[in-house]
Design a protein around this motif. Structure first.
Motif, PDB file in Angstrom:
ATOM      1  N   CYS A 312       0.834  -1.195   0.000  1.00 49.10           N
ATOM      2  CA  CYS A 312       0.000   0.000   0.000  1.00 49.10           C
ATOM      3  C   CYS A 312       0.875   1.253   0.000  1.00 49.10           C
ATOM      4  CB  CYS A 312      -0.898   0.033   1.230  1.00 49.10           C
ATOM      5  SG  CYS A 312      -1.822  -1.485   1.537  1.00 49.10           S
ATOM      6  N   SER A 313       0.671   2.109  -0.983  1.00 49.92           N
ATOM      7  CA  SER A 313       1.289   3.431  -1.000  1.00 49.92           C
ATOM      8  C   SER A 313       0.201   4.433  -0.653  1.00 49.92           C
ATOM      9  CB  SER A 313       1.884   3.739  -2.375  1.00 49.92           C
ATOM     10  OG  SER A 313       2.389   5.061  -2.428  1.00 49.92           O
ATOM     11  N   VAL A 314       0.377   5.155   0.455  1.00 46.54           N
ATOM     12  CA  VAL A 314      -0.713   5.920   1.052  1.00 46.54           C
ATOM     13  C   VAL A 314      -0.327   7.380   1.201  1.00 46.54           C
ATOM     14  CG1 VAL A 314      -2.020   6.237   3.206  1.00 46.54           C
ATOM     15  CG2 VAL A 314      -1.670   3.935   2.277  1.00 46.54           C
ATOM     16  N   GLN A 315      -1.294   8.262   0.913  1.00 43.92           N
ATOM     17  CA  GLN A 315      -1.203   9.648   1.346  1.00 43.92           C
ATOM     18  C   GLN A 315      -2.239   9.857   2.446  1.00 43.92           C
ATOM     19  OE1 GLN A 315      -1.567  14.283  -0.163  1.00 43.92           O
ATOM     20  NE2 GLN A 315      -1.977  12.655  -1.633  1.00 43.92           N
ATOM     21  N   HIS A 316      -1.774  10.193   3.639  1.00 42.36           N
ATOM     22  CA  HIS A 316      -2.685  10.448   4.761  1.00 42.36           C
ATOM     23  C   HIS A 316      -1.896  11.142   5.865  1.00 42.36           C
ATOM     24  CE1 HIS A 316      -6.041   9.799   7.549  1.00 42.36           C
ATOM     25  NE2 HIS A 316      -6.744   9.429   6.501  1.00 42.36           N
ATOM     26  N   TYR A 317      -2.616  11.942   6.644  1.00 41.96           N
ATOM     27  CA  TYR A 317      -1.961  12.704   7.713  1.00 41.96           C
ATOM     28  C   TYR A 317      -1.972  11.993   9.054  1.00 41.96           C
ATOM     29  CZ  TYR A 317      -6.741  13.605   9.180  1.00 41.96           C
ATOM     30  OH  TYR A 317      -8.031  13.436   9.596  1.00 41.96           O
ATOM     31  N   ASP A 318      -2.828  10.960   9.223  1.00 38.07           N
ATOM     32  CA  ASP A 318      -3.051  10.353  10.535  1.00 38.07           C
ATOM     33  C   ASP A 318      -2.350   9.003  10.632  1.00 38.07           C
ATOM     34  OD1 ASP A 318      -3.908   9.535  12.983  1.00 38.07           O
ATOM     35  OD2 ASP A 318      -6.039   9.414  12.488  1.00 38.07           O
ATOM     36  N   MET A 319      -1.164   8.999  11.225  1.00 34.99           N
ATOM     37  CA  MET A 319      -0.404   7.754  11.333  1.00 34.99           C
ATOM     38  C   MET A 319      -0.998   6.796  12.359  1.00 34.99           C
ATOM     39  SD  MET A 319       1.769   8.268   9.035  1.00 34.99           S
ATOM     40  CE  MET A 319       0.509   9.316   8.321  1.00 34.99           C
ATOM     41  N   LEU A 320      -1.934   7.266  13.177  1.00 35.64           N
ATOM     42  CA  LEU A 320      -2.573   6.370  14.141  1.00 35.64           C
ATOM     43  C   LEU A 320      -3.475   5.353  13.451  1.00 35.64           C
ATOM     44  CD1 LEU A 320      -3.433   8.880  17.005  1.00 35.64           C
ATOM     45  CD2 LEU A 320      -1.504   7.305  16.855  1.00 35.64           C
ATOM     46  N   GLN A 321      -3.735   5.557  12.147  1.00 35.39           N
ATOM     47  CA  GLN A 321      -4.507   4.588  11.371  1.00 35.39           C
ATOM     48  C   GLN A 321      -3.660   3.411  10.883  1.00 35.39           C
ATOM     49  OE1 GLN A 321      -7.885   4.879  11.022  1.00 35.39           O
ATOM     50  NE2 GLN A 321      -7.593   6.645  12.369  1.00 35.39           N
ATOM     51  N   PRO A 323      -2.188   0.716  12.241  1.00 38.06           N
ATOM     52  CA  PRO A 323      -2.604  -0.657  12.561  1.00 38.06           C
ATOM     53  C   PRO A 323      -3.869  -1.082  11.818  1.00 38.06           C
ATOM     54  CG  PRO A 323      -2.009   0.537  14.557  1.00 38.06           C
ATOM     55  CD  PRO A 323      -2.058   1.551  13.458  1.00 38.06           C
ATOM     56  N   THR A 324      -4.801  -0.142  11.623  1.00 37.29           N
ATOM     57  CA  THR A 324      -6.037  -0.455  10.894  1.00 37.29           C
ATOM     58  C   THR A 324      -5.731  -0.828   9.455  1.00 37.29           C
ATOM     59  OG1 THR A 324      -7.308   1.046  12.298  1.00 37.29           O
ATOM     60  CG2 THR A 324      -8.267   0.465  10.159  1.00 37.29           C
ATOM     61  N   TRP A 325      -4.880  -0.053   8.795  1.00 39.21           N
ATOM     62  CA  TRP A 325      -4.546  -0.342   7.396  1.00 39.21           C
ATOM     63  C   TRP A 325      -3.800  -1.665   7.263  1.00 39.21           C
ATOM     64  CZ3 TRP A 325      -2.220   5.179   7.273  1.00 39.21           C
ATOM     65  CH2 TRP A 325      -3.249   6.125   7.149  1.00 39.21           C
ATOM     66  N   LEU A 326      -2.888  -1.923   8.165  1.00 42.47           N
ATOM     67  CA  LEU A 326      -2.136  -3.182   8.099  1.00 42.47           C
ATOM     68  C   LEU A 326      -3.070  -4.377   8.213  1.00 42.47           C
ATOM     69  CD1 LEU A 326       0.928  -2.180  10.301  1.00 42.47           C
ATOM     70  CD2 LEU A 326       1.019  -2.758   7.872  1.00 42.47           C
ATOM     71  N   LYS A 327      -4.000  -4.305   9.132  1.00 46.00           N
ATOM     72  CA  LYS A 327      -4.923  -5.425   9.319  1.00 46.00           C
ATOM     73  C   LYS A 327      -5.941  -5.516   8.186  1.00 46.00           C
ATOM     74  CE  LYS A 327      -4.338  -4.971  14.309  1.00 46.00           C
ATOM     75  NZ  LYS A 327      -4.931  -4.454  15.571  1.00 46.00           N
ATOM     76  N   GLN A 328      -6.351  -4.365   7.646  1.00 42.40           N
ATOM     77  CA  GLN A 328      -7.340  -4.350   6.568  1.00 42.40           C
ATOM     78  C   GLN A 328      -6.777  -4.948   5.280  1.00 42.40           C
ATOM     79  OE1 GLN A 328      -8.846  -0.440   5.719  1.00 42.40           O
ATOM     80  NE2 GLN A 328      -9.982  -1.091   3.901  1.00 42.40           N
ATOM     81  N   TYR A 329      -5.553  -4.572   4.926  1.00 39.31           N
ATOM     82  CA  TYR A 329      -4.989  -4.983   3.646  1.00 39.31           C
ATOM     83  C   TYR A 329      -4.049  -6.177   3.758  1.00 39.31           C
ATOM     84  CZ  TYR A 329      -6.968  -0.566   2.088  1.00 39.31           C
ATOM     85  OH  TYR A 329      -7.831   0.449   1.806  1.00 39.31           O
ATOM     86  N   ASN A 330      -3.554  -6.446   4.954  1.00 37.85           N
ATOM     87  CA  ASN A 330      -2.632  -7.566   5.178  1.00 37.85           C
ATOM     88  C   ASN A 330      -1.433  -7.500   4.234  1.00 37.85           C
ATOM     89  OD1 ASN A 330      -2.098  -9.841   6.820  1.00 37.85           O
ATOM     90  ND2 ASN A 330      -2.620 -11.204   5.133  1.00 37.85           N
ATOM     91  N   LYS A 331      -0.947  -6.290   4.026  1.00 35.23           N
ATOM     92  CA  LYS A 331       0.209  -6.023   3.178  1.00 35.23           C
ATOM     93  C   LYS A 331       1.022  -4.909   3.820  1.00 35.23           C
ATOM     94  CE  LYS A 331      -2.169  -7.252  -1.140  1.00 35.23           C
ATOM     95  NZ  LYS A 331      -2.658  -6.790  -2.465  1.00 35.23           N
ATOM     96  N   PRO A 332       2.277  -4.744   3.420  1.00 35.36           N
ATOM     97  CA  PRO A 332       3.037  -3.609   3.948  1.00 35.36           C
ATOM     98  C   PRO A 332       2.339  -2.290   3.605  1.00 35.36           C
ATOM     99  CG  PRO A 332       4.492  -5.150   2.809  1.00 35.36           C
ATOM    100  CD  PRO A 332       3.095  -5.578   2.501  1.00 35.36           C
ATOM    101  N   VAL A 333       2.415  -1.350   4.518  1.00 31.73           N
ATOM    102  CA  VAL A 333       1.850  -0.019   4.307  1.00 31.73           C
ATOM    103  C   VAL A 333       2.983   0.999   4.373  1.00 31.73           C
ATOM    104  CG1 VAL A 333       0.287   1.751   5.184  1.00 31.73           C
ATOM    105  CG2 VAL A 333      -0.404  -0.658   5.236  1.00 31.73           C
ATOM    106  N   VAL A 334       3.133   1.749   3.286  1.00 30.26           N
ATOM    107  CA  VAL A 334       4.128   2.819   3.220  1.00 30.26           C
ATOM    108  C   VAL A 334       3.366   4.130   3.034  1.00 30.26           C
ATOM    109  CG1 VAL A 334       6.186   3.695   2.083  1.00 30.26           C
ATOM    110  CG2 VAL A 334       5.745   1.223   2.111  1.00 30.26           C
ATOM    111  N   VAL A 335       3.362   4.973   4.055  1.00 32.98           N
ATOM    112  CA  VAL A 335       2.754   6.299   3.919  1.00 32.98           C
ATOM    113  C   VAL A 335       3.801   7.180   3.247  1.00 32.98           C
ATOM    114  CG1 VAL A 335       1.669   8.242   5.096  1.00 32.98           C
ATOM    115  CG2 VAL A 335       1.305   5.917   5.945  1.00 32.98           C
ATOM    116  N   ASP A 336       3.747   7.195   1.926  1.00 29.33           N
ATOM    117  CA  ASP A 336       4.740   7.938   1.169  1.00 29.33           C
ATOM    118  C   ASP A 336       4.553   9.438   1.301  1.00 29.33           C
ATOM    119  OD1 ASP A 336       6.477   6.019  -0.187  1.00 29.33           O
ATOM    120  OD2 ASP A 336       4.668   5.327  -1.194  1.00 29.33           O
ATOM    121  N   GLU A 337       3.368   9.839   1.713  1.00 35.28           N
ATOM    122  CA  GLU A 337       3.108  11.274   1.825  1.00 35.28           C
ATOM    123  C   GLU A 337       2.217  11.544   3.036  1.00 35.28           C
ATOM    124  OE1 GLU A 337       1.412  14.995  -0.876  1.00 35.28           O
ATOM    125  OE2 GLU A 337       1.709  13.030  -1.793  1.00 35.28           O
TER     126      GLU A 337
END
Length: 508
Positions: A312-321, A323-337
């Motif tokens: 997952c390549s993500v743009q989002h301001y809230d890094m507290l999300q 754990p939710t993204w990791l569990k939802q997609y079951n893939k690495p999450v990189v907040v590139d922006e």
């Protein structure tokens, strides 16, 4: 004597042939590479000056045979061999997904992306491009987000040295079109049936420059920041597909390539989800090495559960999300922006170094990854996030410190706690009000306190293990031992400062 090529480097075969018609359209040129009973079919490409090339990245040591196939007699049936030898130095192969939240090189060496964004550094001319490479030599980054196409945007109003297609810009761009994502493409600038090989050779050189520094090239294939300057955001579907085939033929043999299908894909208003799905499939089918594939959002996420998306390549301001993204997609999450350290008027480009570093620690502590960018204004309008050059912010040194911490975590890396109950089983007071926590089984725990300043924290550590506890000052870049050889319930006293983290490591 056969040519020798390192495992995961690339072999290149060039053949000369004069052809009639359009060699980009009318000539089919491919090769089969054979090792024992294994056969890999690879698409070749026309590189101008009556020269056709095919590239191959071997992943098995030994003798490989190759044979070409073409609808042109002079290009068909050419054959030979080369020897694939062991890799040397920092050649660990392409990066793959493991665990499923993390990455490693093909040889198993852990890889934790600590990336930066420098969208069009490769379109700035030799002097500034060389300065960017020099800056990267001393920077903490091992991934670079960069565009294939030039960009027209705020602080990005210069023309590139060359263009991806034959043709020329024949009218001055209208500055009032900036930020109008409905702007139509200019008429008849380009012959979309003929690529400009010099443009792509320059791109290849810069990808290899990054490879020499141990940096992955996260290559942005499409973007919406054109606004009628060139029309590369609104090419006909057939042109897009031919571009993807040409790009993968030229670049997929380079081990440090990642495919990022778009930056802010949802602002490319002429394309829908079916188009993006099709483009993913085209690249996947034309890349025999299965490089990493992602797509970056502005607002709504692409469906990262689709099988052709590797992470997952993500743009989002809230890094507290995270754990939710990791569990939802079951893939690495990189907040590139998550925003950029800087001082320009746009909200996304005016984060303090403290704010950006907090995003990094919140994301990494929860088992994800976060990327850097820098947007400090200067009279030359040479902002790192766009054009490269030099870094002037306070976050890179502290990101380097974070990278050292992360790379010392047992492989493959941290995971989020499965539930709040599991979290409180180790950290009874939880991780709330802007905190983040992760673990690697019972071997390692990390709690980031962010802007909280508790005087004490308590851990309930597994009684069958012994641990030591460290205090990490993420801003001042220090590590101090708070407790040694402890287990069960442990209380540690803390100084009242912001941006601290607690690291708990099982003793061997």
């Amino acid at each position: 004597m056969s040519q020798t090529v390192e495992k995961w480097d690339y072999f290149e075969y060039a053949a000369a042939a004069q052809t009639t018609g359009n060699p980009f359209i009318d000539v089919r040129f491919e090769a089969e590479f054979t090792y024992e009973h294994r056969v890999v079919r690879v698409r070749g490409f026309y590189d101008g000056d009556d020269t056709f090339r095919v590239r191959f990245m071997p992943d098995t040591e030994g003798t490989w045979r190759y044979r070409t196939y073409s609808n042109v007699d002079g290009l068909d049936g050419l054959d030979g061999t080369f020897a694939c030898v062991p890799p040397t130095g920092d050649n660990h192969g392409p990066v793959r997904v493991v665990d499923p939240y993390h990455f490693a090189y093909e040889d198993g060496t852990p890889y934790h992306p600590v990336g930066t964004t420098c969208y069009v550094w490769n379109h700035q001319g030799d002097t500034l491009e060389a300065q960017t490479i020099a800056t990267l030599k001393d920077a903490p980054f091992n991934k670079m987000r960069m565009c294939v196409f030039p960009k027209r945007y705020v602080f990005n109003k210069n023309e590139p040295p060359c263009y991806p297609f034959e043709g020329e810009v024949t009218r001055e761009w209208d500055d009032s079109l900036l930020d109008n994502y409905k702007t139509q493409a200019p008429p008849e600038f380009w012959d979309f049936t003929r690529f400009n090989p010099a443009f792509f050779r320059k791109l290849e050189k810069h990808i290899l420059d990054l490879q020499a520094l141990g940096i992955e090239a996260d290559l942005i294939i499409f973007h919406p920041y054109d606004f009628g300057a060139w029309g590369f955001d609104r090419m006909p579907p057939g042109v897009n597909e031919r571009y993807l085939e040409y790009l993968t033929a030229r670049l997929s043999a380079l081990r440090n390539v990642w495919w990022s299908f778009a930056n802010e894909y949802d602002l490319m208003l002429d394309l829908d989800m079916n188009d993006w799905d099709r483009y993913f499939k085209i690249v996947q089918s034309n890349d025999p090495y299965d490089h990493l594939r992602s797509i970056h959002n502005c607002r709504g996420f692409y469906d990262h559960t689709k099988p052709w998306v590797t992470h997952c390549s993500v743009q989002h301001y809230d890094m507290l999300q995270m754990p939710t993204w990791l569990k939802q997609y079951n893939k690495p999450v990189v907040v590139d922006e998550c925003g950029y350290e800087g001082d320009i008027s746009r909200a996304w480009g005016s984060l303090s170094a403290e704010s950006l570093l907090e995003c990094f620690w919140l994301g990494f502590a929860a088992g994800g990854y976060v990327g850097h960018g820098e947007t400090y204004w200067n009279e030359d309008e040479t902002l790192w996030w766009a054009k490269g050059g030099t870094l002037s912010g306070d976050s890179p040194a502290r990101i380097a410190f974070l990278r050292q911490i992360v790379e010392a975590i047992p492989a493959p890396g941290l995971s989020p706690f499965a539930s709040d109950k599991d979290l409180r089983g180790i950290i009874p007071e939880g991780a709330y009000k802007g905190m983040a926590a992760g673990h690697r089984g019972e071997d390692y725990y990390l709690l980031y306190l962010a802007r909280n300043q508790p005087r004490f924290r308590v851990f309930d550590l597994p009684a069958n293990n012994r641990y030591h506890i460290d205090l990490i000052d993420t801003w001042n870049m220090t590590v101090d031992r708070l407790a040694d050889d402890v287990s069960g319930r442990v209380e540690v006293e803390l100084p009242r400062r912001n941006y601290l983290a607690l690291r708990v490591i099982r003793q061997s």
